[in-house]
Structure formats: structure tokens, C-alpha cells
Design an enzyme around this catalytic site. Structure first.
Site, mmCIF file in Angstrom:
data_model
loop_
_atom_site.group_PDB
_atom_site.id
_atom_site.type_symbol
_atom_site.label_atom_id
_atom_site.label_comp_id
_atom_site.label_asym_id
_atom_site.label_seq_id
_atom_site.Cartn_x
_atom_site.Cartn_y
_atom_site.Cartn_z
ATOM 1 N N ASP A 89 12.495 -35.894 10.195
ATOM 2 C CA ASP A 89 12.917 -34.504 10.299
ATOM 3 C C ASP A 89 13.903 -34.223 9.166
ATOM 4 O OD1 ASP A 89 15.280 -35.611 11.114
ATOM 5 O OD2 ASP A 89 15.145 -34.953 13.182
ATOM 6 N N ASP A 271 7.107 -34.557 19.731
ATOM 7 C CA ASP A 271 8.096 -35.637 19.775
ATOM 8 C C ASP A 271 9.143 -35.251 20.798
ATOM 9 O OD1 ASP A 271 11.057 -35.137 18.371
ATOM 10 O OD2 ASP A 271 9.544 -33.661 17.817
ATOM 11 N N CYS A 309 -1.336 -50.175 35.126
ATOM 12 C CA CYS A 309 -0.737 -49.856 33.826
ATOM 13 C C CYS A 309 -0.751 -51.103 32.947
ATOM 14 C CB CYS A 309 0.694 -49.346 34.009
ATOM 15 S SG CYS A 309 1.573 -49.071 32.449
ATOM 16 N N CYS A 311 1.164 -51.651 30.232
ATOM 17 C CA CYS A 311 2.373 -51.822 29.413
ATOM 18 C C CYS A 311 2.997 -53.196 29.658
ATOM 19 C CB CYS A 311 3.378 -50.707 29.705
ATOM 20 S SG CYS A 311 4.423 -51.009 31.151
ATOM 21 N N CYS A 314 4.715 -53.536 33.202
ATOM 22 C CA CYS A 314 3.835 -53.579 34.379
ATOM 23 C C CYS A 314 2.955 -54.826 34.394
ATOM 24 C CB CYS A 314 2.976 -52.320 34.436
ATOM 25 S SG CYS A 314 3.926 -50.833 34.826
ATOM 26 N N HIS A 340 7.655 -48.917 29.106
ATOM 27 C CA HIS A 340 6.721 -48.317 30.060
ATOM 28 C C HIS A 340 6.559 -46.822 29.776
ATOM 29 C CE1 HIS A 340 4.657 -47.175 33.734
ATOM 30 N NE2 HIS A 340 5.509 -46.172 33.774
#
Length: 376
Positions: A89, A271, A309, A311, A314, A340
Site C-alpha cells: 500500500d 485484504d 479443515c 489447516c 486442525c 487457521h
């Protein structure tokens, strides 16, 4: 180059081809303000959790460690060991968030550093120079992000100045990309639409900046205090005025529900700090609503945060264990929750892309919103 693959209603399915790889859109960019995602998340982690784009902050990296240092070390990609796209940015949001520390003039903005109080000046040319030193894939034009409650006269003057700054940004980036010692001579430039909640100012600004034929267009100055309904109203008015054959980026947004609503209105890029910030406080996103892992009911819960999940949290750990880590103030607890949440967001974007590909986005959106509104 942006390739519009398919439309499902207003929802767009696209690809942005960049020097650092292709971005499949709609996409959520994972926010690493100071070249790292807060919560002890490494770039190896980012690859595991399906991150396409990492977002870093021009102002913060200029203050610390210094963009000149990053350039000497080969640019942001080499500095943080990340080979995929990075968006930086422009520092314009700090004009809004550091209101007590700055003074805005036509040439640019005079800041006091929030770290040590030293004087900083940043205008369009300085912002482009810093971002060129960082060598990000996509640079954002320098703008003023006015308060959503600014009066109409102030807003109109601010937006006119942002347009003048944008033209200076474009000229400076063309110059920098032509220099032999520029690390990324293919840096892209996105312009930013401003105008608060005033539809007429927003529309006129969109019509002006689309004539500049930029690489992409962002809608800025939302999610800064106005209601969700006002944000959606502005998107309904503005997004159709921006080029369909370029990516549209809604800055700083948002919740999963915000993203679904904005995709439905033609937005490609997003974002937000929510997934990492909430994760660091033990709040995790699931397909059955948000959970607060500090709650006592998870003390003996040996299930993962979310069944099925993929991730890292998990796959290996229980709610009870992660709750224990959070209560004990062990950094691993925060880290697992952040991983996660980012995986949840990145997976949701994957689902959105698949739904648009299949021409089923509206049905997907309805189902997803119903699930997300459940109380865990």
C-alpha cells in the site's frame, strides 16, 4: 495483464498475470504489515495455507528497517523469502490513521514517525520511490483517505488532490521502471477511488481515473466507520464505473460476509487484518460461525477447530489444547489460530472462484451466509 475469464451476474472470475506469477481472482491478500504476518507466521506457512498475495505496508517499512536497506538486500521478495506476488500500500492510509501526527499539503504529507517522532515527508514521488525500492509486484498510488464523516466540500477538494497525486504517481513510476538499477521494472500501479459516502463524488472520480489506463483500480476509504449498508451502496454506484477489464480492489475489507457481498458487486481483490487480529485473540472462523476458544466449554473438547479443515492447526491439534495454549499465553496458541483463520479465508476464496466458474455463485453465497451467521 488482467484476463476476465467469466462473469456470474456481476461477480468476476479473473487472472492477473504478473512478473511474480499469476493471481487467480477473486483473491484475499494476507496482511503482513512489516513484511511478516503477525502471529509468528513464516513464508513457508503462507505457502501451506494457500496464500496467493502477501500485502506489506510502505509507511511502516520506510520507517523500519528503511526501504533503502530492503533494496540493498535485493528487494522485499528476497528479504522475506517469498516468491509470489506482493502488494504494497502507498502510505495513504496512514494519512488517515495518523491524523494527529501529520499535515497535508499539495506537495505531499508531513508526518512525525509513530516510532520515534522524527519528521518524515511523503508525497506521490516519495511513495513511488519507496515502493520501487521495496520492489513489490503491485504498488498503490499515494492518496488521502479522508474520514468517512468529512463534509462534502472537504471531500471534493481532497479527491481532486488525490487525482493530481495519481497523475504524479503514474509519471514517477514510469520513470522508475525505466531505470537500470530498479529491481522490478515491471511493477504495476493501482489507482484509488475516494469520495467517502458521497455517490456523486465517487462516480465522478471513478470516471476521471479510469481514463488513466492503470493496471488496476481500488476503492478506498470504506470500512472506516460507515455502515455495511452504506459501503454496499457505494460499491453498487462505483464498481460499474471502473473498467471491467482491470482488477477492482476493495481496500481493508473485511468480514467473510463483506467479501461475499463485494464479490457479488464485481470486486476481485481484498485484504483485511481481521483473520490475523482475531486469531491472536482466540477468535476463529468456521463454516458454522465464529468461535471464541477462551470459552470454558472448549476445555475438554478434543475435536479440531473445524472437522475436515486442512489447516496445520486442525490437522494436528484439539480445541482443548489450543485453548490451553491461549490461556497460558503461549505464542503457539496465537500462531495456530492465525494459521487457521488465514486458511479459512484463502479456502473461501477458492470456493468463490469455483462457484463463479460453475455459474452458481448466488446459490453458494446464500448457503455460505446462512452457515456463517450460526452461533458456535
Amino acid at each position: 495483464m488482467y484476463e476476465l475469464i467469466k462473469k456470474d451476474g456481476q461477480a468476476k472470475r479473473g487472472r492477473l498475470h504478473t512478473v511474480h506469477g499469476t493471481i487467480e481472482t477473486p483473491v484475499f491478500m494476507n496482511v503482513g504489515t512489516a513484511a511478516a504476518i503477525k502471529g509468528a507466521v513464516s513464508t513457508d506457512d503462507l505457502r501451506q495455507i494457500k496464500t496467493q498475495v502477501e500485502l506489506s505496508n510502505t509507511y511502516h517499512l520506510h520507517v523500519r528497517p528503511g526501504d533503502e536497506i530492503v533494496k540493498k538486500l535485493g528487494g522485499l521478495h528476497r528479504f522475506m523469502n517469498w516468491d509470489k506476488p506482493i502488494l504494497t500500500d502507498s502510505g495513504g492510509f496512514q494519512v488517515f490513521s495518523l491524523a494527529s501526527l501529520r499535515k497535508i499539503k499539495e506537495e505531499g504529507v508531513h508526518f512525525h514517525s509513530h516510532i520515534d517522532g522524527r519528521k518524515i515527508f511523503m508525497g506521490p514521488e516519495e511513495s513511488m520511490q519507496i515502493q520501487s525500492n521495496l520492489a513489490s509486484t503491485i504498488a498503490m498510488a499515494f492518496d488521502e483517505c479522508p474520514s468517512s464523516v468529512a463534509d462534502k466540500k472537504y471531500m471534493a477538494n481532497s479527491v481532486a488532490r488525490t487525482t493530481r497525486w495519481l497523475k504524479r504517481c503514474k509519471a514517477e513510476m514510469a520513470r522508475l521502471n525505466s531505470l537500470a538499477d530498479t529491481i522490478n521494472q515491471h511493477q504495476l500501479l493501482f489507482g484509488i477511488n475516494q469520495g467517502g459516502v458521497y455517490e456523486d463524488i465517487r462516480i465522478e472520480h471513478a470516471q476521471q481515473i479510469r481514463e488513466l489506463d492503470l493496471d488496476g483500480y481500488a476503492v478506498g476509504g470504506l470500512a472506516v466507520g460507515e455502515s455495511h449498508e452504506e459501503m454496499y451502496r457505494i460499491l453498487d454506484a462505483v464498481v460499474p464505473q471502473l473498467p471491467q477489464d482491470k482488477p477492482t480492489y476493495l481496500m481493508g475489507v473485511g468480514t467473510p460476509a463483506n467479501i461475499l457481498e463485494a464479490v457479488d458487486r464485481g470486486v476481485d481483490f481484498f485484504d483485511c487484518v481481521y483473520p490475523s487480529r482475531n486469531g491472536r485473540h482466540g477468535h476463529v472462523y468456521t463454516n458454522h460461525g465464529k468461535m471464541n476458544l477462551f470459552n470454558a466449554k472448549y476445555e475438554l473438547d478434543d475435536r479440531p477447530i473445524e472437522e475436515g479443515c486442512g489447516c496445520p492447526a486442525c490437522r494436528s491439534y484439539s480445541r482443548a489444547y489450543i485453548r490451553h495454549l491461549l490461556k497460558a499465553k503461549e505464542m503457539l496458541g496465537m500462531r495456530l489460530c492465525v494459521l487457521h483463520n488465514l486458511y479459512f479465508y484463502n479456502t473461501m476464496m477458492e470456493e468463490i472462484r469455483d462457484a463463479i466458474d460453475a455459474g452458481e455463485f448466488s446459490a453458494y453465497k446464500r448457503r455460505k451466509l446462512e452457515k456463517l451467521s450460526q452461533k458456535s
